[in-house]
Design an enzyme around this catalytic site. Structure first.
Site: not given
Length: 141
Positions: A88, A81, A9
């Site tokens: 990422c 999220c 997240c």
């Protein structure tokens, strides 16, 4: 052998911490759970509070970034999220990457008229994350 799963997240303060806690509590026989953030925001006390209400103690978990993680080859990386999904980081290995988005309780709680209303947002997301974890591994593809 247990699968190694990372919940990612933005700040590793709430949703990913809840997911790690639920996975350890409900699926610890199948998964080694980890959580991290793109940045470190510290543990959200309301996340700790509502998880304790559900019988899961995450007070010993710490907020961390992916750089703080041990050298683990993950089987799955789950972003929770939109920001984490978009940013990422790259992980070596053959980890399956997937997105399972959940609302941000702190953002929703910011407009709450009372503490109880604010905690309601945390409880709803906590329960949604629990349902996601309960469906594992079938929902991991």
């Amino acid at each position: 052998m247990k699968k190694k799963i990372l919940f990612l997240c933005t700040g590793n303060s709430c949703r990913s911490q809840m997911a790690e806690g639920w996975t350890r509590a409900l699926k610890g026989d199948l998964f080694d759970a980890y959580s991290a953030g793109v940045v470190r925001h510290g543990m959200n006390p309301n996340a700790v509070r509502v998880m304790a209400e559900a019988g899961v103690d995450i007070s010993g978990q710490t907020s961390k970034t992916v750089d703080d993680l041990p050298p683990v080859e993950f089987d799955a990386i789950i972003t929770l999220c939109g920001h984490a999904n978009e940013t990422c980081p790259f992980f070596r290995g053959n980890a399956r990457r997937m997105h399972a988005g959940f609302d941000d309780p702190p953002a929703l709680a910011g407009d709450a008229a009372s503490e109880e209303e604010a905690l309601g947002h945390y409880r709803r997301v906590r329960d949604e994350i629990r349902a996601f974890v309960e469906a594992m591994p079938d929902n991991l593809g």
